[in-house]
Design a protein around this motif. Structure first.
Motif, mmCIF file in Angstrom:
data_model
loop_
_atom_site.group_PDB
_atom_site.id
_atom_site.type_symbol
_atom_site.label_atom_id
_atom_site.label_comp_id
_atom_site.label_asym_id
_atom_site.label_seq_id
_atom_site.Cartn_x
_atom_site.Cartn_y
_atom_site.Cartn_z
ATOM 1 N N GLN A 25 -12.601 34.974 37.681
ATOM 2 C CA GLN A 25 -13.464 36.034 38.213
ATOM 3 C C GLN A 25 -12.588 36.977 39.020
ATOM 4 N N ILE A 26 -12.097 37.993 38.350
ATOM 5 C CA ILE A 26 -11.155 38.916 38.981
ATOM 6 C C ILE A 26 -11.916 39.924 39.842
ATOM 7 N N VAL A 27 -11.447 40.097 41.082
ATOM 8 C CA VAL A 27 -12.093 41.047 41.985
ATOM 9 C C VAL A 27 -11.212 42.260 42.271
ATOM 10 N N HIS A 28 -9.927 42.156 41.995
ATOM 11 C CA HIS A 28 -9.026 43.296 42.242
ATOM 12 C C HIS A 28 -7.779 43.102 41.392
ATOM 13 N N ARG A 29 -7.376 44.187 40.731
ATOM 14 C CA ARG A 29 -6.132 44.125 39.950
ATOM 15 C C ARG A 29 -5.232 45.267 40.392
ATOM 16 N N GLY A 30 -4.082 44.943 40.931
ATOM 17 C CA GLY A 30 -3.107 45.943 41.309
ATOM 18 C C GLY A 30 -1.953 45.946 40.326
ATOM 19 N N ASP A 38 -11.671 31.839 44.021
ATOM 20 C CA ASP A 38 -11.274 30.433 43.926
ATOM 21 C C ASP A 38 -12.357 29.667 43.186
ATOM 22 N N ILE A 39 -11.934 28.760 42.320
ATOM 23 C CA ILE A 39 -12.889 28.006 41.497
ATOM 24 C C ILE A 39 -13.666 26.980 42.334
ATOM 25 N N ALA A 40 -13.153 26.628 43.511
ATOM 26 C CA ALA A 40 -13.821 25.663 44.402
ATOM 27 C C ALA A 40 -13.881 26.269 45.798
#
Ligand code: AMP
Length: 121
Positions: A25-30, A38-40
């Motif tokens: 679950q990407i929230v920002h790509r620079g 995080d998965i947990a």
């Protein structure tokens, strides 16, 4: 090129997320950093900020490319603000198995959205 110089590592989980081979679950790509949930999650906001380049831990990033270390922190601040917590968040680099590091591709934990006790466990 050795892994300390940033080349992708075939069996590295976070290299594979950066490459898009494993979903996240990407929230920002620079240009040089990626932030994903995080998965947990350990807090309402728990995002990992990683360099695209493979470095085994935060100190290795700093040794190889100090500006990249700064980019990780700047990305974390952007993420915390975008998640609604511009002023109150915790950044954590676990380094070494004894300190809780389980993925040996440098990553900065961004935690926010609840009270965070000190000292940490
Ligand atoms: P650390 O224990 O500091 O090495 O942090 C590694 C983090 O990666 C842990 O908080 C895990 O929950 C998280 N993690 C492991 N696998 C994934 C995954 N596929 N996607 C997102 N986060 C993950």
């Amino acid at each position: 090129m050795s892994d300390s110089q940033g080349a992708p590592v075939a069996d590295c989980l976070f290299c594979r997320i950066v490459a898009g081979e494993i979903p996240a679950q990407i929230v920002h790509r620079g240009e040089r950093t990626l932030a994903f949930r995080d998965i947990a999650p350990q807090a309402p906001v728990h995002v990992l900020v990683v360099p695209h380049a493979h470095h085994p831990n935060a100190a290795a990033v700093a040794a190889a490319d100090g500006e990249l270390s700064a980019e990780l922190v700047r990305t974390a601040a952007v993420v915390a603000a975008a998640e609604g917590h511009p002023d109150d968040y915790r950044l954590v680099f676990n380094t070494g198995a004894g300190a809780g590091q389980t993925v040996f591709h440098a990553h900065l934990h961004v935690l926010a959205g609840r009270g965070l006790a000190w000292p940490p466990g």
